[in-house]
Design an enzyme around this catalytic site. Structure first.
Site, short mmCIF file in Angstrom:
data_model
loop_
_atom_site.label_atom_id
_atom_site.label_comp_id
_atom_site.label_asym_id
_atom_site.label_seq_id
_atom_site.Cartn_x
_atom_site.Cartn_y
_atom_site.Cartn_z
N HIS A 1 -17.40 2.09 -3.53
CA HIS A 1 -16.75 3.39 -3.35
C HIS A 1 -17.15 4.39 -4.44
O HIS A 1 -16.45 5.37 -4.68
CB HIS A 1 -15.22 3.25 -3.30
N ARG B 1 0.83 -1.21 0.00
CA ARG B 1 0.00 0.00 0.00
C ARG B 1 0.87 1.26 0.00
O ARG B 1 0.51 2.26 -0.64
CB ARG B 1 -0.93 0.00 1.21
N ASN C 1 -10.39 -5.32 -0.36
CA ASN C 1 -10.46 -4.25 -1.36
C ASN C 1 -9.56 -4.53 -2.56
O ASN C 1 -8.57 -5.26 -2.44
CB ASN C 1 -10.05 -2.92 -0.70
N TYR D 1 -16.24 8.82 -0.97
CA TYR D 1 -15.17 8.65 -1.95
C TYR D 1 -15.42 9.46 -3.23
O TYR D 1 -14.49 9.63 -4.03
CB TYR D 1 -15.01 7.17 -2.30
N CYS E 1 -18.86 -3.34 2.13
CA CYS E 1 -18.20 -2.05 2.30
C CYS E 1 -18.78 -1.39 3.54
O CYS E 1 -19.99 -1.48 3.80
CB CYS E 1 -18.44 -1.16 1.07
#
Length: 474
Positions: A203, A97, A151, A263, A173
């Protein structure tokens, strides 16, 4: 279902979220006749698995339950005769990440876990793994339900259903949970007295709200936009610990007659969100680095042999409520509860503007036979319709590239994504990220070898960037 009790397998069992998952099962102990919980992880996650697993055992014991909690690195054996399989893994762990965020940001492009270039690469690493898991499930537990909150949840869920052929899949989610709570607070009504209808993709969904008299309250909530999304909001109003709470443009949201998800900031106010992310990058404070610090503190807490409950600090992780939602889905399937939820599921015509067989994120009820979505129809607002069709096209292209290792499709996905500029810069970032993540992208091995052999500047740039806290190119 298993006659002598349920077997629930969690892949990514060493996650810091696992205590919330265990708490959710305990809260539903009267609904879930659990016999065994199996926590599965990989060799690199063994230490965390042991820490979290010991805590899970303490939690079960403190609750006075006789459930067996098993820890293992053997995924295939763990899946044998499972009734439910939950997935919460991160391929490449948090170091991946960090690369997803820092490499794009070094070029002045958004780096984020599920959006932009970072989200695409998380999908590239994750989709082949979820398909491998499904191949094991076909042999070991062909009747099990797959509950995914890995995700990017929408793309992973679509790959599981469409390419993996696992129809008994639901994706989760936590974002809708926060929006329901916010609307309830702002309207001064219990959530049970409101009806919510969400529609979109993971998202990237919108929602409408009605009260029990049948009156739609969506525009009223939009008129409270300053309270919900603006500078006067309370700390808890955003409910998204992992993204910056920038202020939407009221007139744009008013024109939609729908409430956006948090988002949407990355698309509706891209410049401000990007500026904030770049500032974090320059200060060495990207979200991945913050999460690593938070997770380290959590695992120190989890080591305490006296700790037998979920600590409050877990709420500081961006995905809080995911695990509890997973437990509720399992309980609703097991007991045919018809619980109203928002999940990623096969479209089947629910949103007429999107392909019939794609994954969408919508409201509906959870039954013993699966998720029954509420029909949405079309998006009457052309702006919303256009952008979601573009995003779905991007997702489908990402999935194809992830499965085929198709470099042209990968570049196509970068170009279609509205958060990535097209042209040379897209190719540059794509090549850098392919090299950076080479350990987890065997499907792109041929292209990565070409980059290593013929693009020494790419290799040098990434190696230097990841050695330092900041390498400005913005």
């Amino acid at each position: 279902m298993a006659k002598d009790g349920l077997k629930i397998v969690t892949i990514g069992g060493g996650s810091s979220y696992t205590p919330e998952l265990i708490e959710g099962y305990i809260l539903r102990k009267e609904e879930l006749p659990i016999k065994e919980i199996v926590l599965v992880d990989i060799e690199d996650g063994k230490e965390k698995l042991e820490i979290v697993g010991a805590m899970a055992k303490r939690m079960v014991e403190a609750a006075g339950l006789d459930w067996t909690v098993t820890l293992t690195l053997d995924r295939k054996t763990a899946l044998k005769d499972a009734d439910f399989v939950t997935t919460q893994f991160r391929v490449g762990l948090l170091n991946a990440r960090v690369k997803d965020e820092r490499i794009p940001l070094s070029h002045g492009i958004l780096g984020q876990e599920t959006n932009g270039a970072g989200g695409i690469f998380k999908a590239f690493r994750t989709i082949p793994v979820i398909l491998d898991i499904i191949e094991d499930m076909k042999v070991q537990c062909p009747d099990a339900w797959l509950v995914n909150f890995t995700n990017p949840a929408g793309m992973v869920t679509e790959a599981a259903i469409k390419q993996g052929g696992w129809e008994k899949t639901v994706g989760l989610c936590n974002v809708p949970i926060g929006h329901v709570k916010t609307a309830s607070e702002k309207l001064g009504l219990p959530k049970e007295d409101l009806f919510f209808k969400f529609a979109g993709i993971n998202h990237f969904h919108w929602h409408k709200v009605w009260d029990k008299s049948g009156k739609e309250r969506t525009d009223e909530l939009i008129d409270l936009i300053d309270l919900i999304y603006g500078p006067n909001q309370n700390e808890d109003d955003n409910h998204l610990k992992n993204i910056h709470s920038a202020l939407f443009h009221y007139e744009q949201i008013q024109d939609l007659h729908m409430l956006p998800c948090g988002y949407h900031r990355y698309y509706y106010i891209e410049d401000e969100m990007l500026e904030h992310s770049i500032e974090e990058f320059k200060n060495g404070e990207t979200r991945a680095q913050v999460v690593k610090e938070t997770e380290a503190r959590l695992f120190e807490l989890y080591k305490d042999p006296k700790l037998d409950h979920k600590p409050e600090e877990l709420s500081q992780r961006g995905g809080t409520h995911y695990s509890d939602a997973a437990c509720e889905i399992i309980a609703s399937i097991q007991n045919d509860k018809h619980t109203e939820m928002v999940v990623s599921t096969k479209n089947n015509g629910t949103i007429t503007d999107l392909p019939y067989d794609c994954a969408v994120e919508v409201s509906g009820v959870v039954t013993a036979h699966g998720f029954e979505p509420y029909n949405w129809g079309e998006f009457p607002n052309a702006g919303a319709r256009g952008i979601i069709q573009n995003m779905k096209g991007m997702e489908e292209t990402v999935i194809r590239a992830a499965i085929e290792g198709n470099y042209g499709a990968a570049l196509q996905a970068f170009t279609v994504n509205p958060l990535i500029p097209g042209g040379t810069i897209a190719k540059t970032v794509l090549d850098e990220m392919l090299y950076a993540h080479k350990e987890y992208l065997p499907q792109f091995a041929e292209k990565i070898r070409d980059i290593e052999e013929n693009q020494p500047e790419t290799v040098q740039y990434v190696d230097e960037l990841m050695k330092t806290n900041v390498k400005e190119k913005v």
